[in-house]
Design an enzyme around this catalytic site. Structure first.
Site, short mmCIF file in Angstrom:
data_model
loop_
_atom_site.label_atom_id
_atom_site.label_comp_id
_atom_site.label_asym_id
_atom_site.label_seq_id
_atom_site.Cartn_x
_atom_site.Cartn_y
_atom_site.Cartn_z
N ARG A 35 14.40 -19.86 -26.56
CA ARG A 35 13.20 -19.31 -25.60
C ARG A 35 11.84 -19.92 -26.20
NH1 ARG A 35 14.72 -13.07 -23.82
NH2 ARG A 35 16.08 -13.82 -22.21
N LYS A 221 31.44 -5.15 -14.65
CA LYS A 221 31.66 -4.28 -13.36
C LYS A 221 31.16 -4.94 -12.19
CE LYS A 221 30.66 0.00 -16.13
NZ LYS A 221 29.77 0.91 -16.29
N GLY A 377 22.03 -13.70 -19.28
CA GLY A 377 22.09 -13.72 -20.80
C GLY A 377 23.30 -14.03 -21.42
N GLY A 400 17.82 -10.98 -15.62
CA GLY A 400 17.55 -10.04 -14.41
C GLY A 400 16.79 -10.82 -13.13
#
Length: 419
Positions: A35, A221, A377, A400
């Site tokens: 980053r 999930k 990520g 996100g």
């Protein structure tokens, strides 16, 4: 909207929201500087144009102000090494020292402010409330933070002549430094190269992909990926669904999944996805076999089994050999590839061979002319772990934010620059 390439930075102080939320080891050394490296071109652009730079970022999720382990002082040396010049560290965001250092910046100089999240005003959420606080007390605390947030934003904005948002990873948050501050620079706000690159890459994949277009969606999930899967079904030609969610699909179809992670409450959702894909002519690939383990550890006993027939006491932890081959062949047949989420427990080397096989197939397809976007990520950690980041078309810095943007949601950090 102003482009960073067309703006005159000569003699200007630019405050840049970067995403320096990087991992540190127990000696407070940066263990992954991805980053920071991503932000360097934007910083250098301002400096080369005769401007000075004020950097602001968050690090981690500090629960209190001035928590030593979350101080951005730990990353100063890493930023200096990559930037090739000295970085002045303010030690705070709001104090007189920060204001004085910002005011005295000379062209070519770089100032780094302390962790924005040392201040409750950054996120606009009250801190220190008692566990038994009443709803009225919570409302009053929130009101107080919102009131002081205005002063917080105003103070940050006072340090600079222009604002650059280059933190895509936090663009989905309506925080002080990612959205609210832009209002103070109505004619002097812009995206940095990271933001520009992210939006261009995602828009290219979502709006005008080369066909066939496959999305590889992993993760544990179904419940956390349902929205993005449904959105992608409006765009893709095929879906590869992997990771722990495999066993929810297998269970929904009547399979036996042993001790594998599984969400029985999502069985109707899983079946609805399969039915919708069939109706739309979208091919769905699920791993027909799995690497199974009798424990969640590197020294576990392992075997292989059909993904829909896993013995009791065993759990699926990675895709099997047949799935590796099937996934690879399909990936190589596609011209646009989106990867979000590993297909196994890649953090444990013994369970990482499936995700590595997928990464290698994507790299091979890219070398043959396909466009590949890696986002989220864990997928980024995967591609970096296997040393293949430079073998794919684009590696997103957003988790996100990437998912929400692909889902069609308006990101506050993007909207504040465009308005």
């Amino acid at each position: 909207m102003i482009s960073i390439d067309n703006y005159n930075f000569n003699g200007k102080r630019a405050i840049i929201r970067v995403d320096f939320n990087v991992p540190l080891n127990d000696r407070f050394e940066v263990t992954d500087d991805t980053r920071i490296r991503a932000a360097i071109p934007t910083i250098k652009k301002v400096l080369a144009g005769g401007g000075s730079v004020i950097l602001m970022s968050h690090l981690g999720r500090p629960k209190k102000n001035n928590d030593e382990k979350f101080s951005l002082k730990h990353i100063v040396s890493a930023v200096e090494a990559l930037l090739g010049c000295k970085v002045i560290f303010a030690g705070d965001c709001m104090g007189e020292k920060a204001a004085e250092l910002a005011a005295s910046l000379k062209p070519g100089e770089v100032l780094l402010l302390e962790n924005l999240r040392f201040y409750a005003e950054e996120e606009g959420k009250p801190r220190g409330l008692a566990d038994d606080a009443t709803e009225e007390e919570k409302a009053e605390a929130k009101k107080a933070v919102k009131a002081s947030q205005k002063e917080f934003v105003k103070k940050l904005a006072s340090y600079a002549d222009c604002y650059i948002n280059d933190a895509f990873g936090t663009a989905h948050r309506a925080h002080a430094s990612t959205a609210l501050i832009a209002d103070y620079f109505p004619h002097d706000k812009m995206f940095g190269y990271v933001m520009e690159g992210e939006l261009k890459a995602i828009d290219g994949v979502m709006l005008s992909p080369k066909r066939p277009f496959v999305a590889i969606i992993g993760g544990s999930k179904v419940s956390t990926k349902i929205t993005i899967i449904e959105k992608l079904m409006e765009k893709v030609d095929s879906l590869i669904l992997g990771g722990g969610m495999t066993y929810t699909f297998m269970g929904a179809m009547g399979g036996k999944v042993g001790n594998s992670i599984c969400e029985p409450d999502q069985f109707p959702t899983a079946m609805a996805i399969l039915e919708k894909a069939k109706a739309k002519g979208i091919k769905v690939l699920l791993a027909e076999d799995a690497l199974i383990a009798d424990a969640f550890s590197q020294d576990a006993n392992t075997s292989e089994a059909p993904s829909n027939d896993i013995p009791d006491g065993w759990e699926g932890v990675d895709i099997g050999e047949k799935a590796k081959k099937a996934f690879r062949e399909h990936i190589l047949s596609c011209k646009t590839i989106l990867w979000n989420g590993p297909v196994g427990v890649f953090e444990i080397d013994k369970f990482a061979t499936g995700s590595k096989a997928v990464a290698e197939a994507i790299a091979e397809a890219t070398a043959q002319g396909a466009y590949s976007l890696i986002g989220g990520g864990d997928s980024v950690a995967c591609i970096n772990k296997f040393g293949l980041a430079d073998k794919v078309s684009y590696v997103s810095t957003g988790g996100g934010a990437l998912l929400e943007y692909m889902e069609g949601k308006e990101l506050p950090g993007v909207a504040s620059i465009k308005k």
